[in-house]
Write an enzyme that holds these catalytic residues in place. Structure first.
Site, short mmCIF file in Angstrom:
data_model
loop_
_atom_site.label_atom_id
_atom_site.label_comp_id
_atom_site.label_asym_id
_atom_site.label_seq_id
_atom_site.Cartn_x
_atom_site.Cartn_y
_atom_site.Cartn_z
N TYR A 112 -63.63 63.07 -49.30
CA TYR A 112 -64.27 61.91 -48.45
C TYR A 112 -63.34 60.79 -47.55
O TYR A 112 -62.23 61.17 -48.56
CB TYR A 112 -64.68 61.58 -48.81
CG TYR A 112 -66.73 61.80 -49.77
CD1 TYR A 112 -67.02 62.44 -48.89
CD2 TYR A 112 -67.01 61.73 -50.44
CE1 TYR A 112 -68.09 63.05 -48.71
CE2 TYR A 112 -68.56 61.49 -50.87
CZ TYR A 112 -69.19 62.80 -49.77
OH TYR A 112 -70.09 63.63 -50.54
N GLY A 121 -80.60 60.05 -42.26
CA GLY A 121 -79.43 59.32 -41.15
C GLY A 121 -80.53 58.58 -41.00
O GLY A 121 -80.41 58.18 -39.51
N GLY A 164 -87.03 52.68 -40.31
CA GLY A 164 -87.69 51.56 -39.88
C GLY A 164 -86.34 50.81 -38.89
O GLY A 164 -85.62 50.26 -39.02
#
Length: 321
Positions: A53, A215, A220
């Site tokens: 990462y 993803g 919402g």
């Protein structure tokens, strides 16, 4: 915060696991520290990272950020379960990748240095390495355990058959084997139910879902142009599932909860799941995710969710006698 055993081990971890992939590439070091502080204050004791990462800032960046945060208050380390991963390329060197015994040893030493730790609680194989014999992998992991550099071993993105093979080989060596599997699993992507989850349940692995909100599709609300949900690919995926997502939004409205809260809570209702990873870019996103731990979904809600996002179920066994 609620705590659960990590698979069949006696180790207890928080139901929310703080994922750190955004730390560095998308989240500044100062904001990363703020998220980490908020997580500890909320009772999160499970932090997940990976040696690769770092994005454009370079591999190892995220581990280094986490290491500096840990160093700022050394006493907090003893209360935390730190997980990282090995497999992905760390340089152009042909041997600086994969799951050879040599790379596992070298990668672990490098992660310990970046994290500023003397041991890693959960060392996970980031992906399956089809070129590495399982015996070689366990030889390296057993050596790291004997050296006190790692405590538990987990897998990530493994198919069910690889989980079974790895644990059978570990049993033959009189070892504990894998205690966890970190897998892509959410309401939209449920294929883990076919064979990964049955394998986890059979061998006592705790499932740690990643991308619980698909993803951002399950979050919402309107997508922010600068975020992942604002990319052309994400907008296209949302448009393709417009009816399904609208039905989910209506269900969440009936429950009085946000879609992201319900999506996280649904994962925590799955029997095989130990903890779900959340990867907030900022402190407010972490705070919003906390509500999922307390949400109880009754049978009716679970059935309505299954009607919107049909389950895969375990792989068919009609051919088995």
């Amino acid at each position: 915060m609620k705590y659960r055993p990590l698979g069949r081990s006696a180790l207890k971890v928080s139901a929310l696991c703080l994922g750190t992939m955004n730390f560095g590439p998308r989240t500044s070091e100062a904001e990363s520290f703020a998220v980490l502080d908020a997580a500890v204050e909320a009772g999160v004791n499970f932090i997940d990272t990976a040696n690769q990462y770092g994005g454009a800032l370079g591999v190892g960046t995220t581990e280094s950020i986490l290491g500096r945060w840990l160093a700022a208050s050394p006493t907090r380390r003893d209360r935390l379960v730190i997980a990282t991963k090995v497999h992905e390329p760390m340089s152009d060197d042909i041997n600086d990748r994969g799951l050879s015994a040599r790379h596992i040893q070298m990668a672990c030493d490098a992660s310990l240095k970046r994290l500023g730790l003397d041991h890693i609680d959960l060392y996970q194989m980031h992906h399956i390495d089809r070129a590495a014999p399982v015996e070689e992998i366990w030889q390296a992991m057993d050596r790291l355990i004997a050296q006190g550099k790692i405590t538990y071993v987990g897998s990530s993105n493994f198919p069910g058959w690889a989980i079974a093979r790895a644990n059978e080989k570990a049993i033959a060596r009189q070892g504990l084997g894998l205690v966890s599997e970190q897998s892509l699993y959410n309401l939209i992507e449920r294929r883990a139910e076919l064979e990964v989850i049955p394998a986890c349940e059979a061998y006592g692995l705790g499932l740690i879902p990643w991308s619980p909100l698909a993803g951002g599709l399950l979050a919402g609300g309107a997508a922010a142009p600068e975020g992942r949900r604002g990319t052309p690919e994400a907008l296209e995926a949302a448009a393709a599932r417009e009816v399904q997502l609208a039905a989910f939004g209506a269900l969440c409205n009936d429950l009085g909860q946000t879609p992201s809260t319900v999506a996280l809570a649904w994962l925590l209702h799955q029997p095989a799941v130990t903890a779900t990873i959340i990867g907030p870019r900022e402190r407010s996103q972490f705070t919003a995710a906390l509500a999922a731990v307390e949400v109880q979904l009754d049978d009716e809600a679970m059935e309505r969710i299954d009607a919107i996002f049909p389950p895969c179920g375990p792989a068919p066994e009609a051919y088995a006698w």
